[in-house]
Write an enzyme that holds these catalytic residues in place. Structure first.
Site, PDB file in Angstrom:
ATOM      1  N   HIS A 143      -7.828  -5.003   4.991  1.00  0.00           N
ATOM      2  CA  HIS A 143      -7.635  -3.885   4.065  1.00  0.00           C
ATOM      3  C   HIS A 143      -6.215  -3.935   3.501  1.00  0.00           C
ATOM      4  O   HIS A 143      -5.231  -3.959   4.242  1.00  0.00           O
ATOM      5  CB  HIS A 143      -7.857  -2.554   4.782  1.00  0.00           C
ATOM      6  CG  HIS A 143      -7.680  -1.370   3.891  1.00  0.00           C
ATOM      7  ND1 HIS A 143      -8.527  -1.091   2.842  1.00  0.00           N
ATOM      8  CD2 HIS A 143      -6.731  -0.407   3.874  1.00  0.00           C
ATOM      9  CE1 HIS A 143      -8.119   0.002   2.231  1.00  0.00           C
ATOM     10  NE2 HIS A 143      -7.024   0.443   2.841  1.00  0.00           N
ATOM     11  N   LYS A 164      -0.483   1.814  -1.906  1.00  0.00           N
ATOM     12  CA  LYS A 164      -0.550   0.363  -2.070  1.00  0.00           C
ATOM     13  C   LYS A 164      -0.961  -0.037  -3.496  1.00  0.00           C
ATOM     14  O   LYS A 164      -0.342  -0.908  -4.116  1.00  0.00           O
ATOM     15  CB  LYS A 164      -1.537  -0.237  -1.059  1.00  0.00           C
ATOM     16  CG  LYS A 164      -1.160  -0.020   0.391  1.00  0.00           C
ATOM     17  CD  LYS A 164      -2.128  -0.691   1.326  1.00  0.00           C
ATOM     18  CE  LYS A 164      -3.513  -0.064   1.292  1.00  0.00           C
ATOM     19  NZ  LYS A 164      -3.526   1.332   1.784  1.00  0.00           N
ATOM     20  N   ASP A 182      -8.054  -3.782  -2.397  1.00  0.00           N
ATOM     21  CA  ASP A 182      -8.898  -3.153  -1.386  1.00  0.00           C
ATOM     22  C   ASP A 182      -9.190  -4.039  -0.175  1.00  0.00           C
ATOM     23  O   ASP A 182      -8.721  -3.766   0.916  1.00  0.00           O
ATOM     24  CB  ASP A 182     -10.215  -2.654  -2.004  1.00  0.00           C
ATOM     25  CG  ASP A 182     -10.973  -1.747  -1.047  1.00  0.00           C
ATOM     26  OD1 ASP A 182     -10.313  -0.960  -0.342  1.00  0.00           O
ATOM     27  OD2 ASP A 182     -12.207  -1.840  -1.004  1.00  0.00           O
ATOM     28  N   ARG A 250      19.794  -1.333  10.884  1.00  0.00           N
ATOM     29  CA  ARG A 250      20.371  -1.386   9.545  1.00  0.00           C
ATOM     30  C   ARG A 250      20.845  -2.786   9.192  1.00  0.00           C
ATOM     31  O   ARG A 250      21.014  -3.105   8.017  1.00  0.00           O
ATOM     32  CB  ARG A 250      21.531  -0.395   9.443  1.00  0.00           C
ATOM     33  CG  ARG A 250      21.096   1.058   9.583  1.00  0.00           C
ATOM     34  CD  ARG A 250      22.263   2.002   9.469  1.00  0.00           C
ATOM     35  NE  ARG A 250      22.905   1.912   8.171  1.00  0.00           N
ATOM     36  CZ  ARG A 250      24.015   2.566   7.838  1.00  0.00           C
ATOM     37  NH1 ARG A 250      24.612   3.348   8.733  1.00  0.00           N
ATOM     38  NH2 ARG A 250      24.536   2.433   6.636  1.00  0.00           N
TER      39      ARG A 250
END
Length: 317
Positions: A143, A164, A182, A250
């Protein structure tokens, strides 16, 4: 494909492309090229005539004809009998060469499909190997949205409604390319290559909430679509609040890998938060991935510079 590939499937799929004609052995049309024969993992699927490690599809060309011509009648029968009793899925004659009636008779006797092709042996082997590699590869669906960003096959993943498809649409608007929305399909075509394609039903389409289904080819032209792409990078979109963002490294970022069909694919987690330009961040992640493949890591470079500066100051005191 969903089930084992049979000789009949092979013939029907490649009949026109390879100029195939079925000469004999129709009784063996349901022989398979996968799944139910010993040594499938190491045995060659197709290639020139091989008696020591028989191929599933044996190719007989002009070189093999010269070899046959040098045999006496009894040895010729023994050799051809050995070929057919090995139960190959098919034997293919190249260049439409003429073969002796005894050869055809044995193919019929042992129910071994015997084809004739219009192609020369080298081209025939290449075409067969390419087709079989694609069709018999291990496959899975994931997916997400599969896009080509700066030439790198990039899979965008994340929870439903994380954005997305909207991100993919923005990337396409910036000149990148859609492979599949998809549920892209992935196949491991070699030990170190996984490629992705789009299911036929979804080809060219991208669903964007609020706009519905968009035809990317019609909107942006053929150049906005890629039929297939090697999967090189996964970008996982994760909604994060302030506290979660503070916990991220970071210096190094969030880098990992995800196993797709037995192959570890580099994965980068990008936080989704208000005010973040995800398209630019995806482009940056892809460029960073390209630099890492070339052996450069900015975090290591920065750490070395920092260590050098500390050492310099320490020496000066």
């Amino acid at each position: 494909m969903s089930g084992p590939l049979t000789t009949r499937d092979l013939y029907n799929a490649l009949r026109d492309k390879l100029g195939l004609r079925w000469i004999a052995g129709r009784g063996g049309s349901e022989r398979t090229l996968q799944g139910d024969f010993p040594g499938a993992g190491s045995q060659g699927l197709t290639g020139p005539l091989n008696f020591i490690h028989p191929n599933r599809v044996q190719i007989v060309g002009r070189a093999e004809l010269i070899y046959f011509a040098g045999l006496n009648e009894q040895l010729y029968r023994d050799v051809t009998s050995k070929l057919f009793t090995a139960k190959p899925a098919a034997v293919i004659l190249t260049d439409e060469i003429d073969i002796e009636d005894e050869f055809v008779r044995q193919a019929e006797h042992f129910d071994v499909p015997l084809f004739s092709s219009t192609l020369p042996d080298n081209r025939l082997v290449n075409e067969l190997q390419y087709y079989l590699t694609q069709v018999l590869a291990d496959r899975t669906s994931v997916h997400g949205v599969f896009v080509d960003v700066l030439g790198i096959g990039t899979l965008l993943t994340g929870a439903p409604a994380v954005g997305k498809s909207e991100l993919a649409f923005e990337l396409i608007s910036r000149g990148h390319h859609l492979v599949a929305d998809d549920m892209p399909e992935f196949a491991r075509i070699t030990p170190d290559i996984v490629t992705g394609t789009c299911p036929p039903l979804l080809k060219n389409f991208l669903e964007v909430r609020g706009l519905g289904v968009l035809n990317i080819r019609e909107m942006f032209g053929d150049s906005a679509i890629r039929q297939t792409k090697r999967l090189r990078l996964i970008i996982d979109l994760q909604p994060m609040g302030g506290n979660e963002l503070k916990q991220l490294d970071r210096l190094k970022g969030s880098h990992d890998s995800r196993n797709i069909l037995g192959l570890d694919i580099p994965e980068v987690t990008i936080p989704v938060a208000p005010g973040r330009n995800l398209a630019i961040l995806v482009e940056a992640a892809v460029r960073q991935h390209m630099l890492r493949r070339q052996g450069y890591d900015a975090a290591i470079d920065f750490s070395r510079r920092q260590e050098a500066l500390i050492a310099e100051k320490g020496g000066g005191s």
